[in-house]
Design an enzyme around this catalytic site. Structure first.
Site, PDB file in Angstrom:
ATOM      1  N   ARG A 126       0.851  -1.180   0.000  1.00 51.52           N
ATOM      2  CA  ARG A 126       0.000   0.000   0.000  1.00 51.52           C
ATOM      3  C   ARG A 126       0.890   1.234   0.000  1.00 51.52           C
ATOM      4  O   ARG A 126       1.943   1.261   0.637  1.00 51.52           O
ATOM      5  CB  ARG A 126      -0.929   0.027   1.228  1.00 51.52           C
ATOM      6  CG  ARG A 126      -2.139  -0.886   1.127  1.00 51.52           C
ATOM      7  CD  ARG A 126      -3.133  -0.398   0.084  1.00 51.52           C
ATOM      8  NE  ARG A 126      -4.357  -1.172   0.051  1.00 51.52           N
ATOM      9  CZ  ARG A 126      -4.573  -2.225  -0.723  1.00 51.52           C
ATOM     10  NH1 ARG A 126      -3.600  -2.650  -1.521  1.00 51.52           N
ATOM     11  NH2 ARG A 126      -5.733  -2.846  -0.727  1.00 51.52           N
ATOM     12  N   ASP A 147       3.891   0.036  -7.498  1.00 47.57           N
ATOM     13  CA  ASP A 147       2.540  -0.228  -8.000  1.00 47.57           C
ATOM     14  C   ASP A 147       1.488   0.519  -7.197  1.00 47.57           C
ATOM     15  O   ASP A 147       0.339   0.622  -7.619  1.00 47.57           O
ATOM     16  CB  ASP A 147       2.249  -1.736  -7.932  1.00 47.57           C
ATOM     17  CG  ASP A 147       0.911  -2.100  -8.550  1.00 47.57           C
ATOM     18  OD1 ASP A 147       0.702  -1.776  -9.735  1.00 47.57           O
ATOM     19  OD2 ASP A 147       0.068  -2.695  -7.855  1.00 47.57           O
ATOM     20  N   GLU A 169      -3.912   7.980  -5.047  1.00 51.07           N
ATOM     21  CA  GLU A 169      -4.096   7.388  -6.367  1.00 51.07           C
ATOM     22  C   GLU A 169      -5.343   7.948  -7.025  1.00 51.07           C
ATOM     23  O   GLU A 169      -6.352   8.155  -6.354  1.00 51.07           O
ATOM     24  CB  GLU A 169      -4.200   5.857  -6.240  1.00 51.07           C
ATOM     25  CG  GLU A 169      -2.920   5.231  -5.696  1.00 51.07           C
ATOM     26  CD  GLU A 169      -2.984   3.725  -5.531  1.00 51.07           C
ATOM     27  OE1 GLU A 169      -4.060   3.136  -5.834  1.00 51.07           O
ATOM     28  OE2 GLU A 169      -1.989   3.132  -5.079  1.00 51.07           O
ATOM     29  N   HIS A 195      -1.330   0.433  -9.913  1.00 53.73           N
ATOM     30  CA  HIS A 195      -2.029  -0.426  -8.959  1.00 53.73           C
ATOM     31  C   HIS A 195      -2.727  -1.584  -9.688  1.00 53.73           C
ATOM     32  O   HIS A 195      -3.909  -1.877  -9.457  1.00 53.73           O
ATOM     33  CB  HIS A 195      -3.045   0.372  -8.150  1.00 53.73           C
ATOM     34  CG  HIS A 195      -3.375  -0.268  -6.814  1.00 53.73           C
ATOM     35  ND1 HIS A 195      -3.662   0.461  -5.689  1.00 53.73           N
ATOM     36  CD2 HIS A 195      -3.438  -1.562  -6.437  1.00 53.73           C
ATOM     37  CE1 HIS A 195      -3.905  -0.351  -4.672  1.00 53.73           C
ATOM     38  NE2 HIS A 195      -3.770  -1.602  -5.109  1.00 53.73           N
ATOM     39  N   SER A 204      -0.964  -4.737 -10.043  1.00 47.89           N
ATOM     40  CA  SER A 204      -0.176  -5.956  -9.829  1.00 47.89           C
ATOM     41  C   SER A 204      -1.046  -7.166  -9.520  1.00 47.89           C
ATOM     42  O   SER A 204      -0.650  -8.307  -9.772  1.00 47.89           O
ATOM     43  CB  SER A 204       0.843  -5.752  -8.706  1.00 47.89           C
ATOM     44  OG  SER A 204       0.209  -5.504  -7.471  1.00 47.89           O
TER      45      SER A 204
END
Length: 320
Positions: free
Chosen positions: A231, A255, A260, A279, A281
């Site tokens: 995170r 990632d 975001e 984000h 993955s």
């Protein structure tokens, strides 16, 4: 007599719907992402699978019949955990669904940074033929996996194919297959200097919030790469940027981010020693299949038999 209800706030293929119906043939099954589909059932539904915007006002209402919430994600830090605990709602996560795709992404980032694939992609766009000082390899190096859960275990297993030494961090400090040395979270300062790669797979909790900052980056080998697929809030982002710009660490594969989507103003976009993925993955063609067959259905069978769902049962005191 009103049928017992389960709402799944996701779009599912018909074969997955039929699999669930076989387990609860006498229940009313409501499936769909749009609020118009599930809203009228939200107050009298017994089980919800998949958290989505707008559910909170119903789930936390004292008149709600909700007993169990199964998330469609591994992380639960975006849920109203205090409210769910107060209402006595059982919470289970999708932890474990991501082990294959995320471990693949971890190695894609590690290999990309090591073998300068991101640099060559940039060069290709400008038709530039340049060596870019290629020289590193991953074999026989040391990787530190910060958070040896399902993803960490799979990453450790893959690392052994590269003959890597694997150091791990988990709360218990108990040994795990494929991990050569295990540490606890308060022993990060002992682990970080030994690593050529530091991979963060932790959930975001009160304990892990802003865990990685200037102090931790200064403890790393200046030739080491930092990978974060956990995170974004685990990292102090501006201090990571500084470490990357000043050469405190060699590079990063990211990632996840503090906010975001990542702002267009973020310096991370322009740094040549950084690979960014949005984000994604955990994205995989097999996501719904694994979640339904390995987590939701077994938990559902336990629930309707009078027991408690036990797979990925969230401990509210830990936040995961």
């Amino acid at each position: 007599m009103q049928k017992r209800k389960i709402v799944i706030t996701r779009k599912l293929e018909q074969n997955h719907i039929e699999q669930i119906k076989k387990v609860i043939p006498d229940w009313e099954l409501i499936v769909g992402k749009d609020k118009d589909i599930w809203q009228e059932h939200a107050m009298d539904v017994e089980i919800i699978a998949g958290w989505t915007k707008g559910l909170e006002e119903y789930c936390l209402d004292p008149q709600s019949k909700l007993q169990w919430l199964q998330t469609w994600s591994a992380g639960v830090d975006n849920l109203p955990l205090d409210g769910l605990e107060l209402r006595g709602i059982t919470l289970t996560s999708a932890n474990g669904v991501h082990a294959y795709p995320i471990s693949e992404t971890i190695f894609a980032l590690m290999l990309g940074l090591t073998r300068k694939i991101h640099t060559y992609v940039r060069n290709q766009q400008t038709k530039t033929w340049h060596h870019a000082n290629m020289g590193l390899e991953m074999h026989d190096k040391t990787v530190g996996i910060i958070g040896v859960g399902a993803i960490g275990k799979e990453t450790a297993k893959l690392a052994k194919a590269f003959r890597m030494t694997v150091l791990g961090v988990r709360n218990s400090g108990m040994p795990v297959e494929y991990v050569d040395e295990m540490y606890t979270l308060d022993q990060l300062d002992l682990l970080l200097p030994k690593c050529d790669y530091v991979v963060v797979t932790l959930p975001h909790t009160k304990k892990t919030h802003r865990l990685f900052g200037a102090e931790q980056f200064s403890q790393m080998n200046p030739k080491a790469f930092f990978i974060n697929i956990g995170r974004g809030e685990i990292v102090v982002e501006d201090e990571l940027v500084r470490a990357l710009m000043e050469g405190t660490i060699a590079g990063a594969g990211l990632d996840v981010f503090e906010k975001e989507p990542l702002s267009a103003e973020s310096p991370l976009w322009e740094l040549e020693n950084v690979i960014i993925t949005p984000h994604t993955s955990g994205s995989t063609e097999n996501y719904n299949k694994r979640l339904i067959e390995s987590i939701l259905i077994p938990n559902l069978k336990a629930y309707i038999s009078g027991g408690n769902p036990s797979i990925n049962l969230v401990d509210f005191s830990k936040g995961y």
